[in-house]
Design a protein around this motif. Structure first.
Motif, mmCIF file in Angstrom:
data_model
loop_
_atom_site.group_PDB
_atom_site.id
_atom_site.type_symbol
_atom_site.label_atom_id
_atom_site.label_comp_id
_atom_site.label_asym_id
_atom_site.label_seq_id
_atom_site.Cartn_x
_atom_site.Cartn_y
_atom_site.Cartn_z
ATOM 1 N N ILE A 261 -9.427 42.333 9.255
ATOM 2 C CA ILE A 261 -9.765 41.563 8.093
ATOM 3 C C ILE A 261 -11.600 42.153 7.840
ATOM 4 N N PRO A 262 -11.710 42.621 6.730
ATOM 5 C CA PRO A 262 -13.135 42.913 6.754
ATOM 6 C C PRO A 262 -14.159 41.645 6.806
ATOM 7 N N VAL A 263 -15.208 41.873 7.420
ATOM 8 C CA VAL A 263 -16.185 40.709 7.593
ATOM 9 C C VAL A 263 -16.215 39.808 6.205
ATOM 10 N N ARG A 264 -15.995 38.429 6.361
ATOM 11 C CA ARG A 264 -16.325 37.768 5.073
ATOM 12 C C ARG A 264 -17.643 36.734 5.356
ATOM 13 N N LEU A 265 -18.589 36.430 4.417
ATOM 14 C CA LEU A 265 -19.599 35.803 4.472
ATOM 15 C C LEU A 265 -19.736 34.630 3.691
ATOM 16 N N PRO A 266 -19.030 33.762 3.541
ATOM 17 C CA PRO A 266 -18.893 32.559 2.524
ATOM 18 C C PRO A 266 -20.185 31.686 2.685
ATOM 19 N N PHE A 267 -20.579 31.177 1.696
ATOM 20 C CA PHE A 267 -21.575 30.123 1.699
ATOM 21 C C PHE A 267 -22.713 30.292 2.583
ATOM 22 N N GLU A 268 -23.096 29.373 3.547
ATOM 23 C CA GLU A 268 -24.230 29.439 4.267
ATOM 24 C C GLU A 268 -24.018 30.690 5.567
ATOM 25 N N VAL A 269 -22.785 31.308 5.654
ATOM 26 C CA VAL A 269 -22.500 32.382 6.593
ATOM 27 C C VAL A 269 -23.339 33.627 6.372
ATOM 28 N N ALA A 270 -23.492 33.919 4.797
ATOM 29 C CA ALA A 270 -24.311 35.102 4.535
ATOM 30 C C ALA A 270 -25.816 35.171 5.053
ATOM 31 N N PRO A 271 -26.663 33.956 4.677
ATOM 32 C CA PRO A 271 -28.163 34.150 5.198
ATOM 33 C C PRO A 271 -27.994 34.061 6.866
ATOM 34 N N LEU A 272 -27.119 33.383 7.277
ATOM 35 C CA LEU A 272 -27.280 33.256 8.702
ATOM 36 C C LEU A 272 -26.737 34.873 9.390
ATOM 37 N N PHE A 273 -25.893 35.508 8.763
ATOM 38 C CA PHE A 273 -25.754 36.874 9.155
ATOM 39 C C PHE A 273 -26.960 37.758 8.985
ATOM 40 N N ARG A 274 -27.453 37.772 7.703
ATOM 41 C CA ARG A 274 -28.746 38.568 7.268
ATOM 42 C C ARG A 274 -29.701 38.198 8.447
ATOM 43 N N ARG A 296 -16.950 43.805 -1.383
ATOM 44 C CA ARG A 296 -16.968 42.581 -1.779
ATOM 45 C C ARG A 296 -17.358 42.479 -3.284
ATOM 46 N N GLY A 297 -16.937 43.777 -3.921
ATOM 47 C CA GLY A 297 -17.304 43.536 -5.544
ATOM 48 C C GLY A 297 -18.599 43.331 -5.702
ATOM 49 N N ASP A 304 -12.033 35.370 -3.856
ATOM 50 C CA ASP A 304 -10.884 35.336 -4.746
ATOM 51 C C ASP A 304 -9.397 35.442 -3.849
ATOM 52 N N PHE A 305 -8.545 34.513 -4.311
ATOM 53 C CA PHE A 305 -7.071 34.940 -3.445
ATOM 54 C C PHE A 305 -6.757 36.312 -3.999
ATOM 55 N N GLY A 306 -6.108 36.944 -2.784
ATOM 56 C CA GLY A 306 -5.706 38.444 -3.150
ATOM 57 C C GLY A 306 -6.491 39.348 -2.817
ATOM 58 N N THR A 307 -7.842 39.282 -2.671
ATOM 59 C CA THR A 307 -8.874 40.410 -2.262
ATOM 60 C C THR A 307 -9.707 39.772 -1.231
ATOM 61 N N ARG A 308 -9.853 38.538 -1.073
ATOM 62 C CA ARG A 308 -10.793 38.119 0.125
ATOM 63 C C ARG A 308 -10.426 38.480 1.464
ATOM 64 N N MET A 309 -9.244 38.606 1.731
ATOM 65 C CA MET A 309 -8.850 39.161 3.164
ATOM 66 C C MET A 309 -8.790 40.778 3.021
ATOM 67 N N ARG A 310 -8.821 41.430 1.986
ATOM 68 C CA ARG A 310 -8.479 42.716 2.174
ATOM 69 C C ARG A 310 -9.703 43.632 1.597
ATOM 70 N N GLY A 313 -12.740 48.724 -3.182
ATOM 71 C CA GLY A 313 -13.595 49.836 -3.245
ATOM 72 C C GLY A 313 -13.400 50.864 -2.308
ATOM 73 N N ILE A 314 -14.334 51.935 -2.297
ATOM 74 C CA ILE A 314 -14.185 52.959 -1.444
ATOM 75 C C ILE A 314 -14.202 52.652 -0.230
ATOM 76 N N TRP A 315 -15.313 51.760 0.474
ATOM 77 C CA TRP A 315 -15.357 51.546 1.791
ATOM 78 C C TRP A 315 -14.221 50.809 2.214
ATOM 79 N N ALA A 316 -13.591 49.683 1.388
ATOM 80 C CA ALA A 316 -12.272 48.856 2.133
ATOM 81 C C ALA A 316 -11.486 49.891 2.160
ATOM 82 N N ASP A 317 -10.968 51.011 1.199
ATOM 83 C CA ASP A 317 -9.924 51.904 1.246
ATOM 84 C C ASP A 317 -10.146 52.823 2.387
#
Length: 355
Positions: A261-274, A296-297, A304-310, A313-317
């Protein structure tokens, strides 16, 4: 704030999403404390008993392969900076940052609740996933043994389970897992994010050493327990160069398949990761976030369902293509692991357990 040794997050800010007051230490005040009182003591892990009314959670997400799950703990001492479960701590007026990895909740009544739920005439069997939110074999499991007790009940009832962990502590329960594997009632997924111990020390500071996880795959496979390697999350410009090596290494250890799974950064995870990037990888922080936004578009996270786990774009492909090729070279067939549900028997009541 400066990263605390042995912890993942560098911040401890409480979210405003639930109208709770923000709690963040002022930098100047912290500097004054260090001058007057000396460096602050290292945080110790605190565990509070939580009293849920039920223990089996249910979902209808099209992105998930299971509908039932059990989480014995809230919060996780592994301290993985990317953990998508971090925001759940905001429900307790606690920070998804350092609080998430130091102020934990143990559901000590989970075994009793599980036995009660499995005993209901209305219960319908489908595999129960463990480790979908926080790790069932994180360090406090050594003393609390809640996961062990739940697995014992599921083994007794011949109920299928799917376990996800990044800890070799799962080998402690090999006696139960091996027995269940004979009836095709269990599968284990071991997360191997990186093979580099230096990266692992900052990325997931209290999780098992990467080579211990590989060894756990080996021992599970040798015992006949089907095991899958999870190369998750893949973090561009941090761990993506290891895709092929991780797949090859875990395949050689006996994994039946691999997933990612590509890294996901929901809600407060994004600023923590930054903040983590600025602390440990300031030279490439902008590049990492740029690629993540591309995947992540244009956003830090795609819910979004269907794309959040995959991803998209070019990098994901590119990541997906590399992973598929690595999987093919490793000899993985892609055969889906299925668990039996026809052997389930409700747990014995208190009366029968006396005999």
């Amino acid at each position: 704030m400066v990263a605390e040794k042995g912890r993942g997050a560098t911040l401890n800010v409480v979210s405003h999403r639930f109208n709770m007051a923000e709690q963040v230490a002022d930098g100047d005040w912290l500097d004054a404390v260090d001058v007057i009182d000396g460096p602050a003591p290292r945080r110790r892990t605190q565990v509070t008993v939580e009293h849920p009314r039920t223990i089996i959670s249910r979902n209808t997400s099209p992105d998930l392969s299971f509908t039932q799950s059990i989480n014995a703990y809230r919060g996780c001492e592994h301290g993985c900076i990317y953990c998508f479960a971090r925001p759940t701590h905001a429900y307790h007026d606690l920070s998804p940052g350092l609080d998430f990895e130091t102020r934990l909740f143990a559901k000590a009544e989970a075994p009793d609740l599980l036995r009660a739920e499995l005993s209901k005439p209305s219960y319908r069997v489908s595999p129960i996933a463990m480790g979908t939110n926080t790790d069932p074999y994180q360090p406090i499991e050594r003393d609390w043994k809640i996961t062990r007790q739940c697995v014992e009940i599921l083994a007794e009832c011949r109920h299928p389970i799917f376990i996800t962990t990044k800890s070799d502590r799962v080998l402690r329960d090999l006696d139960l897992l091996q027995d269940m594997a004979r009836d095709r009632l269990v599968a284990v997924m071991i997360s191997v994010t990186t093979l580099d111990p230096k990266v692992a020390r900052t990325l997931e500071p209290r999780a098992a050493h990467p080579l211990r996880r590989v060894e756990a795959i080996r021992q599970l496979a040798q015992a006949g327990v089907p095991v899958v390697a999870s190369v998750s999350p893949i973090i561009p410009a941090i761990t993506d160069h290891e895709i092929e090596a991780i797949v090859e290494t875990t395949a050689a250890a006996g994994a039946r398949d691999a997933t990612f799974i590509p890294v996901r950064l929901p809600f407060e995870v994004a600023p923590l990761f930054r903040a983590w990037l600025q602390e440990h990888y300031p030279d490439r922080a902008a590049k990492v976030m740029g690629i993540i936004r591309d995947i992540r578009g244009g956003r830090d996270n795609d819910p979004d369902f269907g794309t959040r786990m995959r991803g998209q774009g070019i990098w994901a492909d590119l990541i997906r293509t590399r992973f598929i090729k690595a999987r093919r070279r490793a000899g993985f067939s892609g055969e889906r692991l299925t668990l039996r549900t026809d052997l389930f028997r409700p747990p014995e009541g208190p009366q029968l357990q006396l005999f």
